[in-house]
Design a protein around this motif. Sequence first.
Motif, PDB file in Angstrom:
ATOM      1  N   ALA A 136       0.835  -1.203   0.000  1.00  0.00           N
ATOM      2  CA  ALA A 136       0.000   0.000   0.000  1.00  0.00           C
ATOM      3  C   ALA A 136       0.866   1.247   0.000  1.00  0.00           C
ATOM      4  O   ALA A 136       1.903   1.304   0.658  1.00  0.00           O
ATOM      5  CB  ALA A 136      -0.925  -0.006   1.216  1.00  0.00           C
ATOM      6  N   HIS A 137       0.414   2.240  -0.735  1.00  0.00           N
ATOM      7  CA  HIS A 137       1.131   3.508  -0.799  1.00  0.00           C
ATOM      8  C   HIS A 137       0.902   4.270   0.502  1.00  0.00           C
ATOM      9  O   HIS A 137      -0.206   4.277   1.048  1.00  0.00           O
ATOM     10  CB  HIS A 137       0.622   4.327  -1.981  1.00  0.00           C
ATOM     11  N   PRO A 138       1.944   4.932   1.039  1.00  0.00           N
ATOM     12  CA  PRO A 138       1.759   5.637   2.322  1.00  0.00           C
ATOM     13  C   PRO A 138       0.749   6.772   2.262  1.00  0.00           C
ATOM     14  O   PRO A 138       0.246   7.184   3.304  1.00  0.00           O
ATOM     15  CB  PRO A 138       3.165   6.163   2.637  1.00  0.00           C
ATOM     16  N   LYS A 139       0.427   7.281   1.069  1.00  0.00           N
ATOM     17  CA  LYS A 139      -0.534   8.379   0.964  1.00  0.00           C
ATOM     18  C   LYS A 139      -1.955   7.895   0.703  1.00  0.00           C
ATOM     19  O   LYS A 139      -2.858   8.706   0.519  1.00  0.00           O
ATOM     20  CB  LYS A 139      -0.116   9.335  -0.153  1.00  0.00           C
ATOM     21  N   GLU A 140      -2.155   6.594   0.650  1.00  0.00           N
ATOM     22  CA  GLU A 140      -3.492   6.051   0.390  1.00  0.00           C
ATOM     23  C   GLU A 140      -4.393   6.105   1.613  1.00  0.00           C
ATOM     24  O   GLU A 140      -5.620   6.107   1.486  1.00  0.00           O
ATOM     25  CB  GLU A 140      -3.387   4.594  -0.071  1.00  0.00           C
ATOM     26  N   THR A 141      -3.826   6.099   2.794  1.00  0.00           N
ATOM     27  CA  THR A 141      -4.624   5.971   4.013  1.00  0.00           C
ATOM     28  C   THR A 141      -5.479   7.221   4.230  1.00  0.00           C
ATOM     29  O   THR A 141      -4.947   8.334   4.339  1.00  0.00           O
ATOM     30  CB  THR A 141      -3.708   5.773   5.226  1.00  0.00           C
ATOM     31  N   PRO A 142      -6.804   7.082   4.296  1.00  0.00           N
ATOM     32  CA  PRO A 142      -7.664   8.253   4.539  1.00  0.00           C
ATOM     33  C   PRO A 142      -7.448   8.826   5.929  1.00  0.00           C
ATOM     34  O   PRO A 142      -7.002   8.140   6.854  1.00  0.00           O
ATOM     35  CB  PRO A 142      -9.087   7.688   4.390  1.00  0.00           C
ATOM     36  N   THR A 143      -7.765  10.089   6.077  1.00  0.00           N
ATOM     37  CA  THR A 143      -7.725  10.754   7.376  1.00  0.00           C
ATOM     38  C   THR A 143      -9.150  11.083   7.805  1.00  0.00           C
ATOM     39  O   THR A 143     -10.105  10.914   7.042  1.00  0.00           O
ATOM     40  CB  THR A 143      -6.893  12.045   7.297  1.00  0.00           C
ATOM     41  N   HIS A 144      -9.263  11.569   9.033  1.00  0.00           N
ATOM     42  CA  HIS A 144     -10.582  11.945   9.532  1.00  0.00           C
ATOM     43  C   HIS A 144     -11.216  13.005   8.644  1.00  0.00           C
ATOM     44  O   HIS A 144     -12.409  12.938   8.306  1.00  0.00           O
ATOM     45  CB  HIS A 144     -10.453  12.460  10.970  1.00  0.00           C
ATOM     46  N   ARG A 145     -10.433  13.982   8.234  1.00  0.00           N
ATOM     47  CA  ARG A 145     -10.981  15.069   7.425  1.00  0.00           C
ATOM     48  C   ARG A 145     -11.367  14.591   6.028  1.00  0.00           C
ATOM     49  O   ARG A 145     -12.418  14.966   5.506  1.00  0.00           O
ATOM     50  CB  ARG A 145      -9.939  16.193   7.318  1.00  0.00           C
ATOM     51  N   SER A 146     -10.524  13.765   5.406  1.00  0.00           N
ATOM     52  CA  SER A 146     -10.840  13.294   4.059  1.00  0.00           C
ATOM     53  C   SER A 146     -12.055  12.366   4.064  1.00  0.00           C
ATOM     54  O   SER A 146     -12.881  12.402   3.149  1.00  0.00           O
ATOM     55  CB  SER A 146      -9.629  12.580   3.447  1.00  0.00           C
ATOM     56  N   ASP A 147     -12.181  11.537   5.090  1.00  0.00           N
ATOM     57  CA  ASP A 147     -13.372  10.679   5.201  1.00  0.00           C
ATOM     58  C   ASP A 147     -14.631  11.510   5.395  1.00  0.00           C
ATOM     59  O   ASP A 147     -15.701  11.168   4.874  1.00  0.00           O
ATOM     60  CB  ASP A 147     -13.205   9.699   6.369  1.00  0.00           C
ATOM     61  N   LEU A 148     -14.528  12.589   6.143  1.00  0.00           N
ATOM     62  CA  LEU A 148     -15.686  13.455   6.358  1.00  0.00           C
ATOM     63  C   LEU A 148     -16.132  14.102   5.052  1.00  0.00           C
ATOM     64  O   LEU A 148     -17.329  14.139   4.738  1.00  0.00           O
ATOM     65  CB  LEU A 148     -15.347  14.526   7.393  1.00  0.00           C
TER      66      LEU A 148
END
Length: 455
Positions: free
Chosen positions: A193-205
């Motif tokens: 997995a790419h390290p920038k793939e992981t969603p954050t709280h803000r992006s999920d919102l």
Amino acid sequence: RRLLPISLGLFQGALLLFFALFVTYDQSSAQAEDASLVAIQLYGIFPLFQDIQVMLVVGLGLLLTFLPRYGLSALTHNFLLLNFSTQWALVLQGLLHYFHHGRAHLDLHNLLTAEFAAVTVLISVGAILGRTSPCQLLVVAACEVPVYLASEWAIVTHLGVLDVGGTITIHVFSCYFGLGVSKALFGAAQQPAHPKETPTHRSDLMSLVGTLILWVFWPSFVAVLCQPGDAQHRAILNTFLAMSASAVTTVVASSLLESDSKLSPGHLQNGSLAGGVAIGVVADMAMPPVAALALGSLSAVACVLGFKFLTPLLVRKIALRDQCGIHNLHGLPGILGAVASAAVVLVASQGSSDSHFSQVSSTGETAREEARGEWGDHGAGRQALRQVVGLAVATGGSLLTGLLTGAALRLPCLARPPERLCFDDSMHFKMQDRAESPGPGDTAEEGALALKERV
């Protein structure tokens, strides 16, 4: 970097010339009917058209912002592909279907069907989001739109498949086209997995806001091409019931599948919409309300299970990359809806069959008239078989053409972005405040990716 503005400029210039020479507005309806009646018809369809615009530009765009460092690119590319694909579809449709006396005639109905062609592109590129350049995405759009138009003609007009909401012709087709592109483009090599793939709280919102917008306006997407009256009324009601059930069922399924009973944002963002995908093919059919609720619930379960189990399995077994999970949101519920349509046709034939399908979409009207004329002991069986054959044509044809398109994307002139700049807005935009939010891909991880590329 120069290929994008040059190719887009040439495309828009060619389109200006084509419209200047060959395109005119359709005035036949205004001349043949009373002006007040034409106005009533326009005011009836234009609000639904506006709803679809909000869905595609705002709702779908925000849904793609779950990648924390790629939100600006996702929104922009979605907006660009919508406009590019719609204009390209207008040209092709004008030449194929609306060209009379040396002119292609344009009206609101043509624009709607062109936007439906654009929807297939917006869905398909979800499988390769973040790892492709804008030029590669434009090639996907240029290839997919004519293939979609041919597929839609074969399924609806030639085979006589009933699909008012595009479950088979749009969702299933675009899903497997996108997966075919992904498989051919990225090959069989498994990568971490790419390290920038992981969603954050803000992006999920932000992504969840997109889901809510899509959820609100989805009935307009399904009902816009229905004949006004009972069919359109049924389509709106059935779509709302299916989506309401899918929203509730998604919460239940996601909670039960997690050991700590917490909700997964990805499940909620996608599973809540699964009912709208599945119901499209049967939305205008006369069926009991409980059927719409059941179909919405089943589609949500299929979507959540797909994210939880099927996607990791496909990654392990065939190294299939599906960045946005389009197989779970569009493929699995689409197949479920197609199978349900065959069942509804068979069940409805046991009652007063003709009344069940007295109102249908205006798309492929001739084929549907023939289909309705065959209802009876054998006619319903033939129509159910058509629904299944239409599903097979959409799946097989889109997968094959998607593989060919993905192979074309590997041309040297369409080079993919370097791994360290995947899922990163800085690849395409001037970023003024990068120091403000380092994000998960900076420092050690990003340096490791750059070193890997140099080696």
